[in-house]
Design a protein around this motif. Structure first.
Motif, PDB file in Angstrom:
ATOM      1  N   LEU A 145       0.860  -1.174   0.000  1.00  0.00           N
ATOM      2  CA  LEU A 145       0.000   0.000   0.000  1.00  0.00           C
ATOM      3  C   LEU A 145       0.896   1.224   0.000  1.00  0.00           C
ATOM      4  O   LEU A 145       1.961   1.208   0.592  1.00  0.00           O
ATOM      5  N   GLU A 146       0.424   2.263  -0.630  1.00  0.00           N
ATOM      6  CA  GLU A 146       1.177   3.498  -0.504  1.00  0.00           C
ATOM      7  C   GLU A 146       0.705   4.197   0.758  1.00  0.00           C
ATOM      8  O   GLU A 146      -0.477   4.508   0.899  1.00  0.00           O
ATOM      9  N   LEU A 147       1.631   4.420   1.657  1.00  0.00           N
ATOM     10  CA  LEU A 147       1.246   5.034   2.924  1.00  0.00           C
ATOM     11  C   LEU A 147       0.800   6.467   2.681  1.00  0.00           C
ATOM     12  O   LEU A 147       1.307   7.149   1.797  1.00  0.00           O
ATOM     13  N   ASN A 148      -0.172   6.923   3.464  1.00  0.00           N
ATOM     14  CA  ASN A 148      -0.556   8.326   3.347  1.00  0.00           C
ATOM     15  C   ASN A 148       0.419   9.197   4.138  1.00  0.00           C
ATOM     16  O   ASN A 148       1.279   8.700   4.849  1.00  0.00           O
ATOM     17  N   GLN A 174       0.874   8.628   7.866  1.00  0.00           N
ATOM     18  CA  GLN A 174       1.553   7.366   8.143  1.00  0.00           C
ATOM     19  C   GLN A 174       3.055   7.490   7.880  1.00  0.00           C
ATOM     20  O   GLN A 174       3.872   7.030   8.671  1.00  0.00           O
ATOM     21  N   ILE A 204      -8.180   7.167  14.779  1.00  0.00           N
ATOM     22  CA  ILE A 204      -9.407   6.404  14.945  1.00  0.00           C
ATOM     23  C   ILE A 204      -9.270   5.032  14.294  1.00  0.00           C
ATOM     24  O   ILE A 204      -8.340   4.783  13.522  1.00  0.00           O
ATOM     25  N   THR A 205     -10.220   4.172  14.620  1.00  0.00           N
ATOM     26  CA  THR A 205     -10.263   2.844  14.017  1.00  0.00           C
ATOM     27  C   THR A 205     -10.275   2.990  12.505  1.00  0.00           C
ATOM     28  O   THR A 205     -11.059   3.763  11.971  1.00  0.00           O
ATOM     29  N   GLY A 206      -9.402   2.266  11.841  1.00  0.00           N
ATOM     30  CA  GLY A 206      -9.385   2.330  10.387  1.00  0.00           C
ATOM     31  C   GLY A 206      -8.468   3.410   9.845  1.00  0.00           C
ATOM     32  O   GLY A 206      -8.366   3.592   8.633  1.00  0.00           O
ATOM     33  N   SER A 207      -7.761   4.112  10.728  1.00  0.00           N
ATOM     34  CA  SER A 207      -6.898   5.185  10.235  1.00  0.00           C
ATOM     35  C   SER A 207      -5.548   4.659   9.768  1.00  0.00           C
ATOM     36  O   SER A 207      -4.729   5.402   9.253  1.00  0.00           O
ATOM     37  N   LYS A 253      -3.337   2.458  11.711  1.00  0.00           N
ATOM     38  CA  LYS A 253      -2.320   2.252  12.748  1.00  0.00           C
ATOM     39  C   LYS A 253      -1.599   0.922  12.550  1.00  0.00           C
ATOM     40  O   LYS A 253      -0.382   0.853  12.607  1.00  0.00           O
ATOM     41  N   THR A 254      -2.398  -0.131  12.317  1.00  0.00           N
ATOM     42  CA  THR A 254      -1.791  -1.454  12.169  1.00  0.00           C
ATOM     43  C   THR A 254      -0.824  -1.479  10.994  1.00  0.00           C
ATOM     44  O   THR A 254       0.228  -2.111  11.043  1.00  0.00           O
ATOM     45  N   GLU A 255      -1.184  -0.746   9.946  1.00  0.00           N
ATOM     46  CA  GLU A 255      -0.298  -0.655   8.786  1.00  0.00           C
ATOM     47  C   GLU A 255       1.036  -0.014   9.194  1.00  0.00           C
ATOM     48  O   GLU A 255       2.104  -0.462   8.761  1.00  0.00           O
ATOM     49  N   ARG A 269      -2.789 -11.458  10.082  1.00  0.00           N
ATOM     50  CA  ARG A 269      -2.396 -10.316   9.246  1.00  0.00           C
ATOM     51  C   ARG A 269      -0.877 -10.119   9.271  1.00  0.00           C
ATOM     52  O   ARG A 269      -0.251  -9.909   8.240  1.00  0.00           O
ATOM     53  N   ALA A 328      -7.961   5.471   6.584  1.00  0.00           N
ATOM     54  CA  ALA A 328      -6.935   5.215   5.575  1.00  0.00           C
ATOM     55  C   ALA A 328      -7.535   4.935   4.197  1.00  0.00           C
ATOM     56  O   ALA A 328      -7.007   5.351   3.178  1.00  0.00           O
ATOM     57  N   VAL A 329      -8.630   4.220   4.163  1.00  0.00           N
ATOM     58  CA  VAL A 329      -9.255   3.913   2.879  1.00  0.00           C
ATOM     59  C   VAL A 329     -10.070   5.136   2.477  1.00  0.00           C
ATOM     60  O   VAL A 329     -10.983   5.545   3.188  1.00  0.00           O
ATOM     61  N   ARG A 343     -17.411   0.544   7.373  1.00  0.00           N
ATOM     62  CA  ARG A 343     -15.968   0.460   7.211  1.00  0.00           C
ATOM     63  C   ARG A 343     -15.582   0.486   5.733  1.00  0.00           C
ATOM     64  O   ARG A 343     -14.541   0.994   5.381  1.00  0.00           O
TER      65      ARG A 343
HETATM   66  P1  ADP Z   1      -6.293   0.671  12.331  1.00  0.00           P
HETATM   67  O1  ADP Z   1      -5.250  -0.263  12.861  1.00  0.00           O
HETATM   68  O2  ADP Z   1      -6.005   2.112  12.690  1.00  0.00           O
HETATM   69  O3  ADP Z   1      -7.689   0.288  12.624  1.00  0.00           O
HETATM   70  P2  ADP Z   1      -5.598  -0.455   9.742  1.00  0.00           P
HETATM   71  O4  ADP Z   1      -4.114  -0.354   9.655  1.00  0.00           O
HETATM   72  O5  ADP Z   1      -6.183  -1.759  10.059  1.00  0.00           O
HETATM   73  O6  ADP Z   1      -6.169   0.673  10.725  1.00  0.00           O
HETATM   74  O7  ADP Z   1      -6.183   0.098   8.350  1.00  0.00           O
HETATM   75  C1  ADP Z   1      -7.562   0.075   8.075  1.00  0.00           C
HETATM   76  C2  ADP Z   1      -7.769  -0.371   6.654  1.00  0.00           C
HETATM   77  O8  ADP Z   1      -7.160   0.551   5.770  1.00  0.00           O
HETATM   78  C3  ADP Z   1      -7.120  -1.708   6.361  1.00  0.00           C
HETATM   79  O9  ADP Z   1      -7.951  -2.418   5.498  1.00  0.00           O
HETATM   80  C4  ADP Z   1      -5.812  -1.343   5.694  1.00  0.00           C
HETATM   81  O10 ADP Z   1      -5.369  -2.343   4.808  1.00  0.00           O
HETATM   82  C5  ADP Z   1      -6.181  -0.077   4.962  1.00  0.00           C
HETATM   83  N1  ADP Z   1      -5.049   0.830   4.823  1.00  0.00           N
HETATM   84  C6  ADP Z   1      -4.192   1.206   5.779  1.00  0.00           C
HETATM   85  N2  ADP Z   1      -3.295   2.088   5.304  1.00  0.00           N
HETATM   86  C7  ADP Z   1      -3.605   2.284   4.001  1.00  0.00           C
HETATM   87  C8  ADP Z   1      -3.059   3.083   2.949  1.00  0.00           C
HETATM   88  N3  ADP Z   1      -2.007   3.877   3.165  1.00  0.00           N
HETATM   89  N4  ADP Z   1      -3.647   3.012   1.750  1.00  0.00           N
HETATM   90  C9  ADP Z   1      -4.714   2.229   1.538  1.00  0.00           C
HETATM   91  N5  ADP Z   1      -5.280   1.455   2.467  1.00  0.00           N
HETATM   92  C10 ADP Z   1      -4.745   1.473   3.700  1.00  0.00           C
END
Ligand code: ADP
Ligand code: ZN
Ligand code: ZN
Length: 736
Positions: free
Chosen positions: A197-200, A203, A225-228, A230-232, A265, A383-384, A590
């Motif tokens: 993925l290309e990080l924003n 990130q 927030i959730t989905g932002s 972080k895990t990435e 993951r 993030a999406v 989501r």
């Molecule tokens: P969090 O841990 O904050 O809940 P995640 O890392 O799980 O967030 O990311 C949420 C979703 O967004 C996942 O499906 C992930 O693959 C996607 N995602 C994360 N970073 C990017 C990015 N830079 N570009 C596109 N998708 C991303």
């Protein structure tokens, strides 16, 4: 004279080491040994070897056995547990031994038998279940479990059936299944996921900031927030750190039911790095095995729940604590440590960075970030790109208008989703009330005989259960107080809601997810799979559903019964409720579908709800922090709680009075500023038949509390009453 006195840590409730002679066994520091203790044998760990003992040497006994083939515990483990024992006021020997896998606490050699994982071969994947004769039920079960999971461990298979080995043998012989030795990395049969993925921007900024200096202690808070994403960020960070050196990374997660997803993951995204999990649902031998792989440095990534914070990792270079605000990081018995705080201490000792991640950081953590003790990193958006924040609306129920606790608006919204083929989640705050049995004539409510709590109605089983102590009884046919036969459940539990919804929306497929429905080991995983497969329209559940799970077709979240937390005597209730609601709200919308959150409340104008509407954690925590400052609660105060319980409350009272008096004496002597409150009864006055009491101490400095405890707790241990009362010191308590 040569050094020959062994200082040994034992699992006994005394805060000291015990001296033994080495008996010609040439024991080493860090070695596991067996010693005579009283009339029994005990396992101990050699912590030091010295040349003199305070005990006359003729009185010393010799150790009985050493385990020569086992790796030694290292200095870091000693230092960390010494620190924890001091900080949490717990006997060092007990702390040290409790941090070991059970197998290492037994007086036998801990051979970690080779473990295997099993998966289907290509041939096996090509088969249909009908190819196995129906009478071979176990083999069928094993086969279909293997189809659902890429690989299964021995303990997972044992969970399926006691006779799995024979069934597996047959499948190994006909070439359907294969076994591989469970060794870090080698057992990674997850398909590598090599998408980059290309990080924003956020990130990238976070990643670069942390990577700039990984050579010293630096606490980071990743707030998003959730989905932002972080895990990435965690994944990229681990990749970068491990690519450089032969290092190790520790990842802490709050709850077991989140580990498998994160583990999967990480395994697929980080296929080059051996990974092991450490949590309490592993079998004893798996746990020992994984622990040893961490200890030997072979496992590069260790992912686990709070107990993993003590895993020996000689090359540890980075610690990550996900959902750092989560209360399950705090151990609630034995040594009452907080794994996030221990992780911080460990990172400090080792002089390495630590990354805490959360959408709703603990106020303590947030305060540290605002005062620059921690470095704050923000991920501003989801993030999406397409995923938008859910809209949050409140349904005012202050003037009634609900039927059996559900407002027509909420039911209508669910009906709409149902018509569109989308999913809804109905969330009940666990701390809200569950259905109790009420007598309509005299208002008698079925109580637990052992706790000061009410029994919860489990209609399906026809029983009343105590959720605090597990006590169960049959539902009485008439009121024991007035004889009225008209007893009925009142309040909303998950079971009752499920029934209610089934009646209101008969065409909906409803799935209830709570502690009862997920008792079996893989139950939750199976249930989540049915949600993903769109075999469910409405989910009814407790906080188990709030976290981590990602349901793309879920567009509505309904929340009922939150109001009790708004006015709870627990000063952390609002903080918890906000975190929980942010998390459930995060379940809605989501993917590319907009989500909606409907919250039933009698107080729609409450500040908490205003902040939640715009998902403004910063504003809400600012308000909470200024409140805490005025009222002198954490993070502006530091607390320790003495918990005491006994069959007889008079004993508890006498013990707490003694404790309070002696604490006050010490405070006066030292001229310190610790406030020692009067002993009180906690909200739950009786628990499991024990009468309980609390003594709270607080000060505006951590140090002051620590100094008091150090001077005070030994006196409690020496007190005769203390032997009759069960007591424990809880430093930085979360529950009261
Ligand atoms: P969090 O841990 O904050 O809940 P995640 O890392 O799980 O967030 O990311 C949420 C979703 O967004 C996942 O499906 C992930 O693959 C996607 N995602 C994360 N970073 C990017 C990015 N830079 N570009 C596109 N998708 C991303
Ligand atoms: Zn009655
Ligand atoms: Zn009870």
């Amino acid at each position: 004279m040569a050094r020959h006195i062994l200082k040994i840590a034992l699992d006994v409730p005394l805060d000291r080491l015990f001296d033994y002679l080495d008996g010609g066994l040439a024991a080493q520091v860090g070695q596991r040994v067996v010693v005579p203790f009283g009339r029994r044998k005990q396992v101990g760990i050699v912590v030091d070897i010295v040349d003199k003992s305070d005990v006359p040497e003729a009185k010393l006994k010799a150790i009985l056995q050493t385990f020569v083939d086992e790796p030694l515990l290292d200095k870091e483990a000693f230092a960390l547990l010494r620190f924890c024992a001091d900080y949490y006021q717990y006997p060092y020997g007990q702390a040290l031994l409790a941090a070991l896998p059970t197998r290492l606490r037994q007086t036998e050699p801990a051979i970690s038998r080779k473990q295997h994982v099993y998966s289907l071969t290509d041939l096996g994947r090509a088969q249909e279940i009908e190819a196995i004769p129906a009478r071979k039920a176990v083999q069928r079960r094993v086969f279909s479990a293997l189809r659902k999971n890429e690989q299964l461990s021995e303990s997972a298979l044992a969970e399926l059936s006691g006779g799995w080995r024979k069934a597996m043998q047959a499948m190994l012989e006909n070439g359907w299944a294969q076994a591989s030795e469970l060794l870090a990395g080698l057992n990674n049969t997850h398909k590598p996921d090599l998408v980059q993925l290309e990080l924003n921007q956020d990130q990238v900024r976070a990643l670069q900031a942390i990577l700039k200096d990984t050579q010293k202690f630096k606490p980071w808070l990743l707030h998003g927030i959730t989905g932002s994403g972080k895990t990435e960020v965690y994944i990229r960070l681990i990749q970068a750190v491990l690519a450089q050196n032969d290092d190790q990374v520790l990842v802490l997660v709050p709850e077991i039911n989140l580990t498998p997803q994160l583990e999967a993951r990480f395994r697929s995204r980080l296929p080059d790095f051996p990974l092991v999990a450490l949590h309490s649902s592993l079998s004893e031998s798996e746990r020992l095995h994984n622990w040893r792989l961490a200890q030997s440095g072979q496992a590069k990534i260790v992912i686990g729940t709070r107990l993993a914070v003590f895993a020996p990792m000689p090359n540890l270079r980075l610690v990550i604590a996900d959902e750092e605000h989560d209360g399950s990081y705090k151990q609630q018995d034995g040594m009452r440590y907080h794994a996030r705080d221990v992780a911080l201490m460990r990172a400090k000792h080792r002089d390495i960075p630590i990354l805490l991640g959360s959408a709703t950081p603990a106020l303590e953590t947030w305060h540290n970030a605002l005062t620059d003790k921690y470095n704050l990193l923000k991920l501003a958006d989801r993030a999406v790109a397409k995923a938008v924040l859910p809209s949050i609306r409140y349904i005012d129920v202050s003037k009634g208008g609900t039927h059996d606790g559900l407002s027509p608006i909420l039911v209508e919204a669910m009906r709409e989703r149902l018509a569109k083929g989308e999913q809804s989640l109905l969330f009940i705050n666990r701390r809200g009330y569950a259905p109790v049995l009420l007598c309509s004539a005299c208002n008698w409510i079925a109580p637990c005989s052992r706790c000061s709590s009410r029994l919860v109605v489990h209609l399906k089983q026809g029983r009343l259960c105590c959720h605090h102590c597990g006590h169960e009884e049959k539902i009485p046919r008439q009121c024991p107080s007035c004889g009225n036969p008209d007893l009925h459940p009142t309040g909303h539990g998950t079971q009752r809601l499920e029934q209610l919804l089934a009646a209101l929306l008969p065409e909906a497929r409803i799935l209830r997810v709570d502690r009862d429905s997920t008792r079996r080991k893989d139950a939750l995983t199976d249930m989540l799979a049915t949600v993903h497969a769109d075999e469910v329209d409405i989910l009814v559940g407790t906080q188990m559903l709030a976290k981590g799970h990602d349901f793309p077709n879920l567009t509505l979240v309904g929340v009922i019964d939150t109001d009790s937390a708004l006015f709870s005597p627990d000063f952390r209730a609002a903080e918890r409720l906000f975190a929980q609601l942010m998390q459930v709200a995060g379940r809605a919308g989501r993917a590319d579908k907009a989500g909606e959150v409907l919250i039933q409340t009698a107080f729609p104008d409450h500040a908490l709800f205003n902040a939640l509407r715009v998902q403004d954690y910063a504003a809400f925590s600012e308000a909470l922090l200024s409140e805490r400052k005025i009222t002198q609660f954490p993070p502006y105060a530091f607390m320790a709680l003495l918990r005491a319980e006994a069959n007889d409350f008079a004993l508890v009272q006498r013990f707490l009075k003694f404790a309070a008096d002696s604490a006050r004496e010490i405070v006066a002597e030292m001229g310190s500023h610790v406030m020692v409150y009067d002993p009180v009864r906690p909200q739950m006055e009786r628990l499991k038949g024990m009468e309980r009491g609390h003594l709270l101490m607080q000060a505006d400095s951590r140090q002051a509390v620590q100094v008091l405890l150090r001077n005070w707790v030994p006196g409690l241990r020496g007190n005769a009453l203390g032997a009759k009362v069960r007591w424990a010191v809880d430093v930085d308590p979360l529950e009261f």
